[in-house]
Scaffold this motif. Sequence first.
Motif, short mmCIF file in Angstrom:
data_model
loop_
_atom_site.label_atom_id
_atom_site.label_comp_id
_atom_site.label_asym_id
_atom_site.label_seq_id
_atom_site.Cartn_x
_atom_site.Cartn_y
_atom_site.Cartn_z
N UNK A 32 69.98 25.32 -2.35
CA UNK A 32 69.85 25.84 -3.68
C UNK A 32 68.73 26.72 -4.04
N UNK A 33 68.96 27.72 -4.73
CA UNK A 33 67.69 28.71 -5.04
C UNK A 33 67.21 28.37 -6.38
N UNK A 34 66.26 29.32 -6.85
CA UNK A 34 65.61 29.29 -8.09
C UNK A 34 66.56 29.03 -9.09
N UNK A 35 67.62 29.86 -9.30
CA UNK A 35 68.53 29.84 -10.37
C UNK A 35 69.20 28.36 -10.50
N UNK A 36 69.39 27.88 -9.62
CA UNK A 36 69.99 26.41 -9.71
C UNK A 36 68.96 25.51 -10.22
N UNK A 37 67.71 25.60 -10.19
CA UNK A 37 66.51 24.87 -10.68
C UNK A 37 66.40 25.33 -12.05
N UNK A 38 66.29 26.56 -12.16
CA UNK A 38 66.20 27.13 -13.58
C UNK A 38 67.62 26.70 -14.63
N UNK A 39 68.49 26.37 -13.82
CA UNK A 39 69.80 25.95 -14.93
C UNK A 39 69.34 24.49 -15.12
N UNK A 40 68.41 23.94 -14.47
CA UNK A 40 67.99 22.34 -14.79
C UNK A 40 68.21 21.22 -13.92
N UNK A 41 68.70 21.93 -12.76
CA UNK A 41 68.71 20.74 -11.71
C UNK A 41 67.42 20.44 -11.13
N UNK A 42 67.02 19.07 -10.93
CA UNK A 42 65.89 18.38 -10.37
C UNK A 42 66.04 17.94 -9.10
N UNK A 43 65.00 17.42 -8.30
CA UNK A 43 65.12 16.94 -7.23
C UNK A 43 65.88 15.63 -6.98
N UNK A 44 65.55 14.80 -8.05
CA UNK A 44 66.63 13.36 -8.41
C UNK A 44 67.01 13.71 -9.75
N UNK A 58 80.41 15.16 -15.13
CA UNK A 58 80.50 15.75 -13.48
C UNK A 58 78.89 15.55 -12.97
N UNK A 59 79.01 14.75 -11.87
CA UNK A 59 77.94 14.70 -11.02
C UNK A 59 77.78 15.77 -9.76
N UNK A 60 76.90 16.37 -9.57
CA UNK A 60 76.97 17.07 -8.36
C UNK A 60 75.77 16.92 -7.57
N UNK A 61 75.75 16.71 -6.29
CA UNK A 61 74.79 16.18 -5.53
C UNK A 61 73.88 17.15 -4.83
N UNK A 62 74.09 18.36 -5.02
CA UNK A 62 73.11 19.46 -4.48
C UNK A 62 74.02 20.36 -3.56
N UNK A 63 73.27 21.54 -3.13
CA UNK A 63 73.95 22.53 -2.45
C UNK A 63 75.19 23.44 -3.07
N UNK A 64 74.69 23.48 -4.61
CA UNK A 64 75.63 24.10 -5.19
C UNK A 64 75.59 25.46 -5.06
N UNK A 65 74.38 26.24 -4.33
CA UNK A 65 74.17 27.42 -4.00
C UNK A 65 73.87 28.59 -5.00
#
Length: 142
Positions: free
Chosen positions: A40-52, A11-18
């Motif tokens: 997206x907040x810090x929790x999404x980044x902490x999950x492992x999402x990067x800018x690209x 599954x690919x998610x292109x952001x705005x997971x929220x």
Amino acid sequence: MAEHLRGADLILHAGDVCTAAVLVELAEYAPVVAVLGNNDGPDVAAWGADPTADLDLDGLRVAMVHDSGAATGRLARMRRTFPGADLVVFGHSHIPLDEAAGDLRIFNPGSPTDRRRQPHGTLGLLRIDSGRLTQASIVPVT
């Protein structure tokens, strides 16, 4: 929507997971790769999402970014930004788009939850076989 997620290989998610909880839920269906969106907040980044993200999917080179910029010049800009990509998946506008020129295809699946000015919420389905994108479709889900 779940019927489209069952049986997915990725599954690919292109952001705005929220919220990262959405990614945790999606991961119950298949592995998830997500990029950070402007909502997206810090929790999404902490999950492992990067800018690209850059992926090799069975030989198909896929790049992901949330905001691809203005519609004018988008294909050329994505080629410059991701010179090795065969496919760029992006989000931000929530407006579905499937466009190609030369050896680059760009794909915005829209959004299943925030359809903005679109008649339906949507998601995208991609089929890859032996390093080739054999099917790309945008599917209404609401």
